[in-house]
Design an enzyme around this catalytic site. Structure first.
Site: not given
Ligand SMILES: Cc1ncc(COP(=O)(O)O)c(C=O)c1O
Ligand SMILES: N[C@@H](CCOP(=O)(O)O)C(=O)O
Length: 465
Positions: A112
């Protein structure tokens, strides 16, 4: 570049409008009116460039007409100077045609940070230019929250409220949020699931007077700027492995479908992506929809990859928009079906319209076994989300093309799962070594919209002025 809503009922906006709005006023998500195209020579030109410069080149078409090139270049340079690794998102080979793309070298140890470090700076730039303030409301299953807080803490023009599901994150994840005690940071533990948190956030946006009064904006991947920034590492990885001449596959641990949608966006921009594997844990709504065409939400199960304990994946709506021939009314009807009936049927639509995707669900036993097996074969500790990606890649591998697994979090964020699998407890980096001793600050509230809105309204500086 203009952006349109997936539900077809909101006015088109430029990049700055989309950045500040977060969610479109019709409840839809913004997407570029047309996918910008990079020629093979443009991708090739990324080879060997510093990450910040690659980011500038990939993102420029998305900000065109709204942000000066010099500003984008400065903000990308500042954002990617915050990472512990000189290449920002390094590739590590783990088997003959398998790589991990390590996305966890930023301040909060998850992928993120890659988008959020830029997003915080973009917000600050626009707010300073306009002399305005805003209130951010976000939902997290554990990682978005800390990355957003880190990017926004101490910023005078921003108050940030992050909703996380009470007792459903790892302790490290919770503390990375709740031990930040800057006055503009507000953590709310919601008695419910991540889906409840996300629904509450969307409901606050869909309450037009509240949204207006609080000047709300979003840090979740409902905000296009988040997804956009994640396109870059698909490009740097593909180019490092021989792209654009050699196509590359990606396996992406998936919850809210934002990260894997960024891979789809890269492909739509002309990057030769041979396949995208949607890797889910037991919360397998996405694996099911790609297999059967049925999108139907169930109960959110607790797993050792808690950040992916999600049933309603926001960004799937963006793929639907393309799959439905960009017919916003059709998407709006499907999303209404999700609210009213808990799901909808797509038949063979995805197989025809989105053949790039494969999907696999990985259970808890295989997640543990994959952490252990990766440690045995490579000496590396991987986190449970990455393990889901590695296991899914094994399941769908079809040829000798390079397969890149997105390694989305540092193993030290999930020490219990890693220790269970390997007997080893990964230490936190030095700068976080006193995390368990720091004081925490957060409120526990019910998943009740009125209560949460009142809480936000009482604390946001925007209404107190
Ligand atoms: C460590 C981790 N891996 C994978 C994901 C999945 O990513 P996305 O929500 O963009 O599919 C998240 C959060 O959503 C995450 O925090
Ligand atoms: N896995 C995410 C969930 C929120 O997803 P986002 O990519 O829409 O912000 C988290 O860690 O909070």
């Amino acid at each position: 570049m203009r952006y349109v809503s997936t539900r077809g009922g909101a006015a088109a906006q430029d990049f700055t409008g989309v950045l500040m709005a977060g969610l479109a006023s019709d409840g839809g998500l913004y997407l570029p009116e047309a996918w910008p195209q990079l020629a093979p020579a443009d991708w090739q030109a990324l080879a060997g460039k510093p990450y910040a410069e690659a980011a500038f080149r990939v993102l420029r078409p998305f900000t065109a007409g709204a942000l000066d090139d010099a500003v984008l270049a400065r903000l990308t340079a500042e954002a990617y100077a915050q990472f512990d690794h000189e290449t920002v998102c390094p590739l590590v080979q783990i088997a003959p045609s398998r790589w991990l793309l390590e996305l966890f070298h930023g301040p909060t140890l998850a992928f993120k940070d890659v988008a959020m470090q830029l997003l915080g700076r973009l917000f600050d730039h626009v707010l300073t230019a306009r002399g305005e303030r805003m209130t951010i409301v976000g939902a997290t299953s554990g990682d978005t929250g800390s990355a957003a807080i880190e990017a926004c803490r101490g910023r005078d023009a921003i108050d940030i409220f992050i909703l996380h599901p009470h007792e459903r994150t790892s302790e490290v994840q919770r503390r990375q949020m709740t031990c930040v005690t800057d006055d503009n940071v507000h953590n709310i533990a919601v008695r419910g699931t991540f889906d409840d948190c996300q629904a509450l956030v969307k409901a606050m946006f869909n309450d037009a007077p509240f949204r207006e009064r609080m000047r709300l904006s979003a840090v979740n991947s409902i905000n296009w700027a988040r997804v956009m920034a994640q396109v870059v590492y698909y490009a740097t990885a593909a180019v490092a492995l021989g792209g654009p001449a050699r196509p590359v596959r990606f396996s992406v641990p998936t919850g809210n479908f934002g990260d894997v949608f960024a891979g789809y966006a890269a492909a739509r921009m002309g990057l030769p992506v041979a396949g995208l594997t949607v890797a889910t844990n037991r919360n397998d709504i996405l694996a099911r929809v790609f297999a059967s065409g049925s999108y139907r939400k169930g109960e959110v199960a607790r797993t050792m990859s808690p950040s992916m304990d999600i049933q309603v994946s926001s960004n799937f709506e963006r793929l639907l928009f393309d799959a439905c021939g960009r017919d916003g009314a059709k998407v709006a009807a499907l999303m209404q079906g999700l609210d009213a009936d808990g799901g909808f049927e797509l038949g063979g639509l995805l197989r025809q319209a989105a053949p790039l995707f494969t999907a696999a669900a990985v259970d808890e036993a295989l997640t543990l076994e994959t952490i252990a097996a990766t440690h045995r074969s490579t000496g590396r500790l991987i986190d449970p989300h990455t393990a889901v990606g590695v296991a899914a890649a094994e399941r769908v591998a079809e040829d000798a093309l390079p397969m890149v697994v997105l390694s989305t979090a540092h193993p030290a964020k999930f020490p219990d799962a890693v220790e269970r699998a390997t007997g080893l407890r990964p230490p936190l980096p030095e700068r976080l070594s006193d995390l368990y001793e720091r004081p925490e600050r957060y409120e526990v509230l019910d998943a009740d919209l009125a209560q949460i809105q009142a809480h936000v309204a009482q604390r946001a500086r925007i209404v107190r002025e």
